[in-house]
Design a protein around this motif. Structure first.
Motif, mmCIF file in Angstrom:
data_model
loop_
_atom_site.group_PDB
_atom_site.id
_atom_site.type_symbol
_atom_site.label_atom_id
_atom_site.label_comp_id
_atom_site.label_asym_id
_atom_site.label_seq_id
_atom_site.Cartn_x
_atom_site.Cartn_y
_atom_site.Cartn_z
ATOM 1 N N ILE A 57 29.898 61.473 63.693
ATOM 2 C CA ILE A 57 31.173 62.134 63.373
ATOM 3 C C ILE A 57 31.367 63.324 64.309
ATOM 4 O O ILE A 57 32.452 63.533 64.867
ATOM 5 C CB ILE A 57 31.182 62.620 61.909
ATOM 6 N N GLY A 58 30.277 64.060 64.520
ATOM 7 C CA GLY A 58 30.351 65.221 65.410
ATOM 8 C C GLY A 58 30.898 64.837 66.770
ATOM 9 O O GLY A 58 31.775 65.518 67.306
ATOM 10 N N PHE A 59 30.412 63.707 67.302
ATOM 11 C CA PHE A 59 30.870 63.287 68.629
ATOM 12 C C PHE A 59 32.320 62.800 68.577
ATOM 13 O O PHE A 59 33.136 63.157 69.429
ATOM 14 C CB PHE A 59 29.953 62.195 69.187
ATOM 15 N N LEU A 60 32.626 62.041 67.544
ATOM 16 C CA LEU A 60 34.013 61.570 67.407
ATOM 17 C C LEU A 60 34.952 62.773 67.320
ATOM 18 O O LEU A 60 36.067 62.754 67.852
ATOM 19 C CB LEU A 60 34.150 60.693 66.161
ATOM 20 N N SER A 61 34.486 63.836 66.664
ATOM 21 C CA SER A 61 35.357 65.003 66.467
ATOM 22 C C SER A 61 35.795 65.565 67.812
ATOM 23 O O SER A 61 36.953 65.962 67.967
ATOM 24 C CB SER A 61 34.613 66.079 65.676
ATOM 25 N N VAL A 62 34.886 65.569 68.789
ATOM 26 C CA VAL A 62 35.269 66.075 70.114
ATOM 27 C C VAL A 62 36.447 65.269 70.644
ATOM 28 O O VAL A 62 37.474 65.818 71.063
ATOM 29 C CB VAL A 62 34.079 65.981 71.093
ATOM 30 N N ILE A 63 36.292 63.958 70.577
ATOM 31 C CA ILE A 63 37.329 63.078 71.121
ATOM 32 C C ILE A 63 38.646 63.333 70.402
ATOM 33 O O ILE A 63 39.668 63.644 71.018
ATOM 34 C CB ILE A 63 36.896 61.602 70.980
#
Lengths: 673, 673
Positions: free
Chosen positions: B552-558
């Motif tokens: 989720i953390g990585f998706l949040s960047v996108i």
């Protein structure tokens, strides 16, 4: 004391005790110092010695010492160093001197410990000779010593010990060479022999080089096909680069597996470097190591971190900005020169090359300058282990070199978006490296010969009656091994070309592959004949290079997607089906993220360590766990018996009363009867 | 045989032997079967028993059995299960029965093993009772048995054993409740007490919930500030979401550290599940476990992998396509209904809600259907360990739920690019969950009361003179604990809202935080009073949820980058400084990649395990390594002496001849004198 030339002695040198390491002292060495050093080397551990065998080289200048070790010392040291060896039950476990007879062929020391291992052990043992009560170096009253100082380190610093190096074993070397770097044989390299002769990291490098070269075949073939059949259509182009990306992932994953198998069979995988002795230059307040309970210097990790993040990283950034600025200047100059040349055609064409020449000089200068700075910084960071020192140094230099190598290409591709220029540049770079390598490659044997002639000469070298001591001196005269960094760097750059830009110039892989096939032999040649034999510590993997190559893998996805999106084919395709550039970009980004996801999933799906290795390691872990319990229990066996006895008494109270007790198996009674 | 109500017995039950686990057999249980079961439970290990204490519940129906265990059985089982405990030297090491007196307060079993651990141990011990020579279940000739079959599993399958559950300890529970879910106390939760009463995974969940809630404070404050001060300018917006991204990374990294400390102090960190007994439903050909050398079923890993990749993954994709199709239909329907409604205003407004209602029904249906399928699949994958079974089940359901929860939001934000709608949807979702939670939350105590009344009633429950057996029956009547999945899922969705979209609706964090504060107490309440006490295995971390939150953390960047790029502020800004949408996108992508890089670097820079824990673990590793050597050496001490003796003989030959030998310290003689 006779000299080596005496036949009796010669035989016993070559047969009985093989000299493993040579120490070269300064020319006019004070005999007192020499004798002191010898006594320290051969003294018992109790009086602060190394319990090694030492022999005065008996050469003309009398400044040589030859060191060897008895089987027992080697075995005991092997345990201290923490080598893993093959146990009778077929699993690799930490070698234990007391239990040595149960390790496979531990009776034959030369088989059990490889030459590299024996020499590494001696190195470690010598490095750990500490000052006991000497106030100064005997014979040099000015050179004061403090207790606990590492003598060898000190002697090198004060230039009394000129150098020390492990010795070649000519017979083995000849055999190895024939199977390794002769052009007549086209089979794979004898990696295991390389390991046993040179040691871990060297063998790892060559095994990786081989693996990489082989893995290039499919992509080289694909690339060649693309060019030959001139399949320059959009779908082929995309297909090629997708294949390219998957390839780079799979290759690195498979390499991980391969290297883990190698390092397991070599016993270097589980060597926990935390249990190692700290490196010689490691400074810190002396204290008890919390893990091994040995008396060692200690330096808090947080201070090292602080140094890294607050000094090293900023310095790196500074240098990066310098080289980027240099690149900017270069591009401006080139433009200016072009303009100038086109205006007044009176001047010479060679002017055109001026900018590139200047830039090349600038970059080379920066590279060497930065490398020095990096070494100073990493030394100052004060790493406990040689491996971590090497890794940090590598990372620093690596990042800088990477930017220098690829910044221009990225600038061309992303900023100028001039694919033609990119293709030209790439081709020229590749062909250039090719030519240069071929040149060096042909020159190597020549250099080799000349060096030999400079020394005792090639003929004498091979002749039986050459005094061994001269051969040894010859080795000393060779230049010392510079380390693997440049070789890896070359591979790294090649990997970069292949995976970052090969969709622009599909022949890249093929060229690189051809280059590597010669590269292998060249490097082997250099290592065997041009350099002094290096001390190589056992390596479990290729260290930070693994990470570096994986990062390239991820960058390749980004660059490939971008390059395709700006390729004329795509642009043409979009123009036909009138797709706005924005939508093209959205698609590109979407696909890129998808590919990245696939890469990550692949990386997770392919286990880094094969199942059988995993099983064996876990079995040993389990055994050690049980052993620890066993040992601790042994410590107070009878005590626990007492406790049990006490329990039985207290039991009466805890048991149910008559009514229920019939229903309980008071198992305590059971197992105490 | 007297019943529990007898005072003498009562005291000895409450004081002496505390019943830990209750077995509930079918109503009209055959006495023969009951007695057989009891004998098997209390028989010695040699005859295939469990050596536990068992007591017939003496209730009206006589279908209850109470199981307990003596100190020694518990301790011995604790070693088999592989618990880690605090050793006298302050480090956590695998518990060893023989050495037990050297473990801190091992003399007081109730302190040494927590209630949860004792009950877990009994569960494991019961599950491992195997059929010896019985051909069928005594009293049920039709129910045939095969040798080596797990009796408890069999009895459950053939409905003879209705259920079995660990028992609450009212005194401890009351104390715990007061400090945990009472609204009067606002301090942090008593995590350690929760661990010792309920066990690893429960304590981990609540500790994570608390950690997450606390970590929300800064971002909630920031969000509130943004809204209150209406800092709706572009830079603030970007600042906020950048802060948001850094936050999500740092939080997860810090949690890793925190949880590693917890699991270390609980001794669950190093419990190597590979050494565990396989789970009851694990099928496989019986064989020797290559690691522990125990006789266990074995199932090849590659077949499991094959099942996962060739069946489970495709099935998941199938279901995903279904739910995506459902979403598509929903959006189409909504459009149609809107159009219809606007055309003929004669119809009722409630028609407008029809699509959402239908879609909700569809999704709920799909969810429950898929969950069943996932359970079947994961069971069929035949995982060796309970933990890996749970993880694989969680992943399957998790991915599906995630798509169901967020697909709509992504559709709105990315495809429709309608930020207003997104904001509305988000707000409604959050407020809705809020309200629902509050409702449930208030209803929980009510439900609790009613259930109590339905049973022996709240008053009787607390009264001293209630027969214990009735209280136990009451516990049996409660519904069994459904597991942590839904709680984690709720957190997961919240975390998604906060980190994926909060730059659109900055109040998210605040709302979530408020919600969680009540959530903690609600979950605690449920766990303590609404459900039967669960068997909880010791957990070292929050398992796959860790990974899920990081993803989720990585998706949040996108998502954040994308949302900002299409935000009206940015668009306005670009319009002013006439930047083409393509360039905007390029910038967005550039920044996104940079942020991802930063995230990764941060994740590397923050070590997952604190230094002091790392040190202690390594010390134990080192000790076990030494212990293994010691043990193996012990095995043939005298043999090695022989060898040494032999060496001395052979030594003469290897020594240099008289001339040089003076120079050698033949240390072998030294250490053999």
């Amino acid at each position: 004391m006779g000299s080596w030339t005496r036949p009796t002695c010669k035989c016993c040198i070559s047969k009985a005790v093989q000299p493993l390491v040579a120490l070269e002292l300064i020319e006019d060495i004070n005999m007192e110092t020499k004798r002191w050093l010898m006594t320290r080397i051969q003294a018992e551990k109790i009086v602060g010695g190394a319990e090694l065998m030492v022999h005065p080289g008996e050469d003309d200048d009398g400044n040589m010492l030859l060191v060897s070790a008895s089987q027992h010392v080697l075995l005991r040291a092997a345990e201290v160093v923490g080598l893993y060896k093959l146990y009778k039950d077929g699993s690799m476990i930490a070698f234990s001197y007391r239990d040595s007879r149960n390790f496979q062929n531990s009776d034959n020391i030369n088989e059990f410990l490889t030459l590299a291992e024996r020499q590494f052990i001696i190195l470690r043992t010598l490095e750990n000779i500490k000052v006991v009560d000497e106030k100064y170096i005997p014979g040099y009253p000015t050179e004061t010593l403090y207790p606990g100082e590492a003598i060898f380190n000190r002697l090198q610093k004060s230039k009394i010990l000129h150098t020390f190096y492990p010795l070649h074993d000519e017979q083995i070397l000849c055999k190895l060479g024939a199977r390794w770097h002769s052009y007549t044989n086209l089979s794979l390299q004898p990696i295991d022999s390389i390991y046993s002769y040179f040691g871990g990291s060297v063998a790892m490098y060559f095994s990786f080089l081989e693996f990489f070269t082989c893995s290039l075949m499919p992509i080289a073939a694909f690339g060649a096909a693309v060019v030959l059949l001139s399949m320059d259509t959009i779908d082929k182009c995309i297909l090629f680069s997708v294949f390219n990306m998957i390839w780079s992932t799979v290759v690195m994953e498979l390499w991980k597996r391969h290297s883990s198998v190698l390092s397991y069979t070599w016993g270097t995988m589980q060597m926990n470097s935390q249990f190692e002795e700290p490196r010689v230059d490691y400074k810190g307040s002396m204290g008890i190591n919390p893990i091994t309970h040995r008396y060692q210097p200690y330096y808090p990790a947080w201070r090292r971190k602080l140094k890294i993040w607050c000094v090293s990283v900023p310095v790196l950034c500074l240098f990066l900005s310098f080289s980027l600025f240099g690149m900017y200047v270069f591009f401006r100059m080139e433009a200016l020169v072009k303009a100038y040349y086109s205006e007044n055609d009176g001047c010479w064409a060679c002017v055109l090359y001026l900018p590139s020449i200047l830039h090349t000089l600038y970059v080379t200068g920066m590279n060497s300058l930065y490398k020095m700075v990096a070494e100073v910084l990493t030394e100052w960071e004060n790493h406990r282990l040689e491996s971590s020192y090497q890794n940090h140094l590598t990372i620093k230099v690596l990042v800088f070199r990477f930017v220098n190598c690829f910044a221009a290409l990225f600038y061309i591709s992303i900023y100028l978006q001039d694919l033609e220029l990119l293709r030209k540049k790439l081709a020229s770079l590749l062909v250039l490296t090719q030519i240069i390598n071929q040149l060096i490659e042909t020159s190597v044997p020549y250099l080799y010969k000349t060096i030999m002639r400079k020394g005792a000469g090639l003929k004498k070298m091979t002749m039986e009656n050459t005094p061994d001591i001269d051969k040894i001196k010859l080795q000393g005269e060779m230049s010392s091994f510079p380390g693997m960094f440049d070789e890896y760097m070359e591979l790294f750059v090649q990997f970069g070309y292949v995976s970052l830009f090969s969709c622009i110039y599909p022949l890249t892989a093929l060229l690189v592959m051809v280059n590597n096939i010669t590269e292998i032999r060249m490097d082997a040649m250099k290592l065997c004949h041009l350099f002094r034999k290096p001390f190589i510590s056992p390596a479990a993997n290729i260290g930070v290079w693994q990470t570096a190559f994986e990062i390239i893998g991820f960058l390749s996805v980004i660059s490939n997607c971008f390059l395709i999106s700006i390729s004329p084919q795509v642009e043409g395709y979009c123009a036909e089906n009138n797709i706005t550039p924005k939508n093209v970009l959205i698609w590109t980004v979407g696909i890129e993220h998808a590919l990245l996801a696939i890469k990550i999933i692949l990386a997770f799906a392919i286990p880094d360590v094969p199942q059988w290795v995993k099983l064996r390691i876990e079995r040993v872990e389990y055994q050690s766990l049980q052993a620890l319990k066993h040992k601790l229990a042994e410590a107070d066996k009878d005590d626990s018996r007492e406790m049990a006895a006490k329990e039985t008494l207290s039991d009466g109270t805890t048991g149910f009363n008559s009514a229920e007790s019939s229903l309980y198996t008071s198992n305590k009674q059971l197992n105490l009867l």
